[in-house]
Design an enzyme around this catalytic site. Structure first.
Site, PDB file in Angstrom:
ATOM      1  N   GLY A   8       0.827  -1.210   0.000  1.00 52.85           N
ATOM      2  CA  GLY A   8       0.000   0.000   0.000  1.00 52.85           C
ATOM      3  C   GLY A   8       0.853   1.249   0.000  1.00 52.85           C
ATOM      4  N   ALA A   9       0.630   2.120  -0.997  1.00 52.01           N
ATOM      5  CA  ALA A   9       1.373   3.381  -1.086  1.00 52.01           C
ATOM      6  C   ALA A   9       0.454   4.555  -0.763  1.00 52.01           C
ATOM      7  CB  ALA A   9       1.994   3.526  -2.474  1.00 52.01           C
ATOM      8  N   GLY A  10      -0.333   4.382   0.316  1.00 50.53           N
ATOM      9  CA  GLY A  10      -1.158   5.489   0.816  1.00 50.53           C
ATOM     10  C   GLY A  10      -0.342   6.276   1.834  1.00 50.53           C
ATOM     11  N   GLU A 164     -18.051  16.380   4.314  1.00 52.28           N
ATOM     12  CA  GLU A 164     -17.127  17.019   3.370  1.00 52.28           C
ATOM     13  C   GLU A 164     -17.663  16.910   1.942  1.00 52.28           C
ATOM     14  OE1 GLU A 164     -13.034  15.727   4.247  1.00 52.28           O
ATOM     15  OE2 GLU A 164     -13.028  17.521   5.502  1.00 52.28           O
TER      16      GLU A 164
HETATM   17  C1  LIG Z   1     -13.527  11.921   1.507  1.00 51.53           C
HETATM   18  C2  LIG Z   1     -12.597  11.639   2.658  1.00 51.53           C
HETATM   19  C3  LIG Z   1     -12.157  12.687   3.466  1.00 51.53           C
HETATM   20  C4  LIG Z   1     -11.277  12.439   4.520  1.00 51.53           C
HETATM   21  N1  LIG Z   1     -10.846  13.502   5.262  1.00 51.53           N
HETATM   22  C5  LIG Z   1      -9.903  13.311   6.211  1.00 51.53           C
HETATM   23  C6  LIG Z   1      -9.338  14.429   6.908  1.00 51.53           C
HETATM   24  O1  LIG Z   1      -9.759  15.553   6.714  1.00 51.53           O
HETATM   25  N2  LIG Z   1      -8.354  14.191   7.801  1.00 51.53           N
HETATM   26  C7  LIG Z   1      -7.860  12.931   8.037  1.00 51.53           C
HETATM   27  O2  LIG Z   1      -6.895  12.795   8.817  1.00 51.53           O
HETATM   28  N3  LIG Z   1      -8.379  11.841   7.422  1.00 51.53           N
HETATM   29  C8  LIG Z   1      -9.396  11.995   6.521  1.00 51.53           C
HETATM   30  N4  LIG Z   1      -9.921  10.910   5.849  1.00 51.53           N
HETATM   31  C9  LIG Z   1      -9.478   9.538   6.221  1.00 51.53           C
HETATM   32  C10 LIG Z   1      -8.171   9.183   5.548  1.00 51.53           C
HETATM   33  O3  LIG Z   1      -8.244   9.437   4.176  1.00 51.53           O
HETATM   34  C11 LIG Z   1      -7.802   7.733   5.816  1.00 51.53           C
HETATM   35  O4  LIG Z   1      -7.764   7.526   7.207  1.00 51.53           O
HETATM   36  C12 LIG Z   1      -6.427   7.436   5.199  1.00 51.53           C
HETATM   37  O5  LIG Z   1      -6.494   7.518   3.792  1.00 51.53           O
HETATM   38  C13 LIG Z   1      -5.917   6.053   5.577  1.00 51.53           C
HETATM   39  O6  LIG Z   1      -4.599   5.958   5.117  1.00 51.53           O
HETATM   40  P1  LIG Z   1      -3.917   4.557   4.804  1.00 51.53           P
HETATM   41  O7  LIG Z   1      -2.492   4.843   4.509  1.00 51.53           O
HETATM   42  O8  LIG Z   1      -4.256   3.581   5.872  1.00 51.53           O
HETATM   43  O9  LIG Z   1      -4.650   4.024   3.502  1.00 51.53           O
HETATM   44  P2  LIG Z   1      -5.056   4.662   2.106  1.00 51.53           P
HETATM   45  O10 LIG Z   1      -4.816   6.116   2.075  1.00 51.53           O
HETATM   46  O11 LIG Z   1      -6.432   4.156   1.867  1.00 51.53           O
HETATM   47  O12 LIG Z   1      -4.047   3.947   1.097  1.00 51.53           O
HETATM   48  C14 LIG Z   1      -4.146   2.571   0.840  1.00 51.53           C
HETATM   49  C15 LIG Z   1      -3.287   2.254  -0.374  1.00 51.53           C
HETATM   50  O13 LIG Z   1      -3.311   0.848  -0.588  1.00 51.53           O
HETATM   51  C16 LIG Z   1      -3.578   0.544  -1.958  1.00 51.53           C
HETATM   52  N5  LIG Z   1      -4.293  -0.737  -1.986  1.00 51.53           N
HETATM   53  C17 LIG Z   1      -5.443  -1.046  -1.342  1.00 51.53           C
HETATM   54  N6  LIG Z   1      -5.766  -2.333  -1.541  1.00 51.53           N
HETATM   55  C18 LIG Z   1      -4.811  -2.848  -2.338  1.00 51.53           C
HETATM   56  C19 LIG Z   1      -4.571  -4.147  -2.861  1.00 51.53           C
HETATM   57  N7  LIG Z   1      -5.381  -5.179  -2.598  1.00 51.53           N
HETATM   58  N8  LIG Z   1      -3.475  -4.338  -3.636  1.00 51.53           N
HETATM   59  C20 LIG Z   1      -2.633  -3.319  -3.898  1.00 51.53           C
HETATM   60  N9  LIG Z   1      -2.799  -2.073  -3.410  1.00 51.53           N
HETATM   61  C21 LIG Z   1      -3.872  -1.844  -2.637  1.00 51.53           C
HETATM   62  C22 LIG Z   1      -4.413   1.721  -2.457  1.00 51.53           C
HETATM   63  O14 LIG Z   1      -4.277   1.878  -3.860  1.00 51.53           O
HETATM   64  C23 LIG Z   1      -3.797   2.892  -1.667  1.00 51.53           C
HETATM   65  O15 LIG Z   1      -2.727   3.465  -2.361  1.00 51.53           O
HETATM   66  C24 LIG Z   1     -10.830  11.111   4.797  1.00 51.53           C
HETATM   67  C25 LIG Z   1     -11.281  10.050   3.993  1.00 51.53           C
HETATM   68  C26 LIG Z   1     -12.154  10.299   2.932  1.00 51.53           C
HETATM   69  C27 LIG Z   1     -12.620   9.157   2.075  1.00 51.53           C
END
Ligand SMILES: Cc1cc2nc3c(=O)[nH]c(=O)nc-3n(C[C@H](O)[C@H](O)[C@H](O)COP(=O)(O)OP(=O)(O)OC[C@H]3O[C@@H](n4cnc5c(N)ncnc54)[C@H](O)[C@@H]3O)c2cc1C
Length: 395
Positions: A8-10, A164
């Site tokens: 995951g590159a989040g 939002e």
């Molecule tokens: C509309 C919206 C507004 C938000 N506003 C806020 C805010 O104001 N402040 C805040 O702090 N948080 C906010 N959030 C929450 C925040 O976006 C999430 O908590 C955050 O994105 C989680 O980060 P993460 O690194 O865990 O995963 P993510 O950002 O979801 O990244 C996951 C990565 O894994 C990759 N991936 C997933 N499954 C697979 C797979 N099976 N194989 C390969 N790659 C895969 C995806 O492509 C992605 O790049 C918001 C969310 C949304 C939807």
């Protein structure tokens, strides 16, 4: 040489990558289904059409240091802890000494009938763009038919994400109305939510401010009402209320990635209750960070809400913990201090808490953009900040 595999590159995955890349004596493999990173916190703007996808994405390769990191674009299918392997959907198997699972969130339907079939979700760039294209198509349909159902939008869920999205849809109304050749007020926006208090993470006063602001701009709230079922263009609540619209967007909550369940981990809504150093309770070699993890805040006894801010800190912690282990040291347990929680209700208005202070209006929207930019800085660095022109908040 130690091998670290990041899934995951989040926010969490890239923050871990940046930390590990400071040490070139590690072999890192990063996997994502896309070749770009996206700022999930801005997906509502892409869905409403107030921002193009390019404004919230950048190529993953731009943050990869090829001296130590290999990027694999692929779909993670299953984690096999007993073999220390991860299987991708194309059959490839990747090995690791340490694994960082940062696969993020997915919309949760809570098993409600018709949600998967008839609602639009906002999980990633593709689904956000699909909402934008759908809205455009509905405006064109209205022109052809004069059927007002095409001008109606239902947002299911008035949590942080739903709020939002409502703000962004209000901002988008003028442009949508131009396409449909109607007055912006003819585009009706409804919101259904079951919660007793609107935005319960804030004080009643602050929540009331947000709701009043959205109502004054034209959102019609139906709450507290529990959605029982969704069919094609109809939302039915358990008190018999029926709402109709050609666009129904589902934002009632999220769970962690389905890969958690598919791999047989014991989890609640695909979130692992990790140990104090963010590892799996049964396997010290696997870290779960970001929205796939569940961590209780010792000061409140409640789990930390899943946010980008928390994900960044977890990603950084996991990387440091691996480095500490390699050096034969031990890190202090993970703790999180939030910078604040601010929800946007349009481009120039917001509400939230920063430290002990409540903020609202234009100043709150400025703080919100500053928090978002800090997140971009932590994943992409100065280069991405400059390329996105983020120093100018209201361009
Ligand atoms: C509309 C919206 C507004 C938000 N506003 C806020 C805010 O104001 N402040 C805040 O702090 N948080 C906010 N959030 C929450 C925040 O976006 C999430 O908590 C955050 O994105 C989680 O980060 P993460 O690194 O865990 O995963 P993510 O950002 O979801 O990244 C996951 C990565 O894994 C990759 N991936 C997933 N499954 C697979 C797979 N099976 N194989 C390969 N790659 C895969 C995806 O492509 C992605 O790049 C918001 C969310 C949304 C939807």
């Amino acid at each position: 040489m130690m091998e670290v595999l990041i899934l995951g590159a989040g926010y969490a995955g890239l923050r871990a990558l940046r930390e590990l890349q400071l040490h070139h004596d590690i072999k890192i493999t990063l996997v994502d289904r896309n070749n770009y990173h996206y700022e999930a916190t801005n997906l509502h703007e892409v869905a409403a059409g107030t921002q193009p996808a390019e404004a919230i994405t950048y190529p993953i390769e731009e943050v990869v240091n090829h001296k130590c990191t290999h990027f694999v674009q692929g779909e993670v299918e299953k984690i096999l802890p007993e073999k220390q392997l991860v299987r991708l959907s194309d059959g490839q198997e990747l090995s690791y000494d340490y694994l960082i699972v940062a696969l993020g969130f997915e919309s949760e339907s809570f098993g409600i009938e018709g949600v998967t079939e008839y609602c639009l979700k906002m999980d990633d760039v593709d689904s956000a763009e699909a909402i934008q294209h759908h809205l455009h198509a509905m405006m064109i349909k209205y022109q052809e038919t004069n059927n007002p159902e095409y001008l109606k939008i239902i947002v299911a869920g008035a949590g942080f994400t739903g709020t939002e999205l409502l703000g962004a849809l209000l901002d988008a109304r003028e442009k949508l109305a131009e396409t449909a050749k109607v007055n912006p007020n003819q585009i009706e926006i409804f919101c259904v939510d079951s919660g007793k208090q609107y935005l319960p993470m804030f004080s009643e006063k602050l929540s009331a401010y947000g709701m009043k602001h959205l109502e004054e701009r034209g959102v019609k709230f139906f709450r507290p009402k529990r959605i029982q079922a969704v069919t094609d263009g109809v939302v039915t609540c358990d008190d018999g209320t029926e709402l109709t619209a050609k666009t129904i967007i589902w934002t009632t909550g999220v769970s962690g990635s389905h890969v958690i369940k598919d791999s047989g981990f014991s989890a609640k809504r695909n979130r692992i209750a990790v140990k104090a150093n963010l590892t799996d309770p049964d396997d010290d070699k696997i870290y779960f960070v970001g929205d796939v993890a569940f961590v209780v805040d010792d000061t409140t006894g409640k789990p930390y809400p899943t946010t980008a801010q928390l994900s960044l800190k977890m990603g950084q912690y996991a990387a440091k913990d691996i480095l500490a282990k390699a050096a034969g040291k031990k890190q202090a347990p993970f703790v999180f201090h939030s910078l604040g929680t601010v929800a946007s209700i349009g481009n120039t208005d917001a509400l939230g808490i920063v430290g002990p202070a409540e903020v609202k209006g234009y100043p709150a929207s400025f703080i919100k953009k500053a928090i978002m930019d800090r997140s971009l800085m932590e994943t992409g660095g100065v280069k991405e900040m400059l390329s996105k022109g983020r120093a100018d908040f209201y361009h």
